[in-house]
Design an enzyme around this catalytic site. Structure first.
Site, PDB file in Angstrom:
ATOM      1  CE  LYS A  73     -12.696  -2.485  -0.313  1.00 37.01           C
ATOM      2  NZ  LYS A  73     -13.573  -2.866   0.799  1.00 37.01           N
ATOM      3  CE  LYS A  79      -4.514  -1.359   1.637  1.00 44.37           C
ATOM      4  NZ  LYS A  79      -5.686  -0.940   2.398  1.00 44.37           N
ATOM      5  CE  LYS A  90      -8.575  -9.957  -2.224  1.00 48.46           C
ATOM      6  NZ  LYS A  90      -8.202  -9.593  -0.870  1.00 48.46           N
TER       7      LYS A  90
END
Ligand code: TRP
Length: 331
Positions: free
Chosen positions: A200, A115, A197
């Protein structure tokens, strides 16, 4: 005497739409667990702000997520369903646990590394200490089991380490939680890029729980496959088709062999829309129910307020014990 039910805690960030992946990989399993376990299901808005959120959207998504949890079959009478920021004990315990967590441990978290690469212009202290907040979520309720995807396993393991360390210094305080990775928790991959994966954060290859049928169909018709013709499960050589087969099985309850047989001799032009149709039918009742519930503001408010009260009652017990043990003056 009746045996005490094991406790489960899990949560999803309201940082985007709930996806088909979150339904099949998480929420559907939670629904199956709610009768046998003592469950808390949280909307983790404090986790969501570790990366920048649009305030109006965060508020809207938090409420919509609760409506969708209920539409998926989670019963607010059976489970404690609440919004993380409504229970201030999470942030309080997180501060304390942060003082029992090593900088080095947090530096090793793979999600932090990923991230912080993704949001290189905004690597906050919150993003770094996120796993400590997650540990607080879990330990506050003395959860035995934490249903999570593979990507969160490392955070649950860190939670165990923190709990064990604290117990070692101050005597038994926390239950040591275990990650609970459901056998049927198929991991869905992006329709755009079947090697990553379904998430969203990559809306292109992602089906949302609330997508209308025509949008779902369009996404499946465009799904990336390969240049062969056979509908066969082969993760290495045919990741796109394998992912579609996985989705088809998850949506219809068919086995992989049945699914392959159903499409033997038929091309992708038949297969892809068939997967789309199966997903449309799986999601239709959920979307319709969520659309109905989300308009009932008073009902949703009563659910999250009751949830927060019940959660606070449990959270307080743990937090007071922790505060006493570490030497804080009783309030
Ligand atoms: N970190 C989890 C995720 O991004 C969400 C989460 C926050 C969570 N707190 C939790 C999951 C506690 C399980 C238990 O998916």
């Amino acid at each position: 005497m009746e045996e005490k039910k094991k406790r489960i805690f899990s949560g999803i960030q309201p940082s985007g739409e709930l996806t088909l992946g979150s339904y099949i990989g998480a929420i559907r399993n939670w629904v199956a667990l709610q009768n046998e376990y003592d469950c808390l299901f949280c909307i983790v808005d404090e986790h969501a702000i570790t990366v920048r959120q649009e305030p109006a959207l965060l508020r809207k998504r938090s409420i919509a997520q609760l409506a969708q949890y209920i539409a998926c079959g989670l019963d607010p009478e059976k489970n404690i369903m609440f919004i993380q920021s409504h229970v201030p004990q999470h942030a309080e315990l997180a501060w304390i646990l942060g003082c029992y967590t090593q900088f080095g441990e947090l530096s090793r978290m793979t999600q932090f590394k990923a991230k912080s690469a993704q949001h290189a212009d905004n690597i906050t202290a919150g993003l770094f200490t996120y796993p400590v907040l997650m540990a607080a979520d879990i330990l506050l309720y003395q959860a035995d089991l934490v249903p999570v995807g593979e990507d969160q396993k490392q955070h649950v393991e860190l939670t165990r380490d923190i709990a064990q360390r604290f117990n070692g210094v101050y005597s038994d305080t926390f239950v040591l939680p275990e990650p609970f990775i459901p056998k049927l928790g198929a991991r869905l991959m992006s329709l755009d890029d079947p090697t990553t994966k379904m998430s969203k954060s990559m809306p292109e290859g992602c089906v949302n729980l609330m997508d209308p049928p025509e949008v779902i169909m369009k996404k499946f018709k465009r799904a990336v496959t390969d240049c062969e013709t056979a509908v066969k499960f082969d993760k290495v050589n045919k990741p796109g088709i394998s992912n579609l087969l996985t989705i088809y099985c998850a949506a219809t309850g068919k086995t992989m062999a049945e699914a392959e047989a159903a499409f033997a001799g038929q091309g992708y032009g038949v297969f892809k829309p068939a997967v789309g149709e199966a997903v449309v039918e799986l999601l239709r009742p959920i979307r319709e129910e969520a659309e109905r519930i989300v308009t009932d503001k008073a009902y949703l408010e009563s659910v999250y307020k009751t949830g927060a009260q019940r959660a606070q009652y449990l959270a307080n017990k743990t937090l007071s014990k922790v505060q006493r043990k570490i030497g804080f003056v009783a309030r």
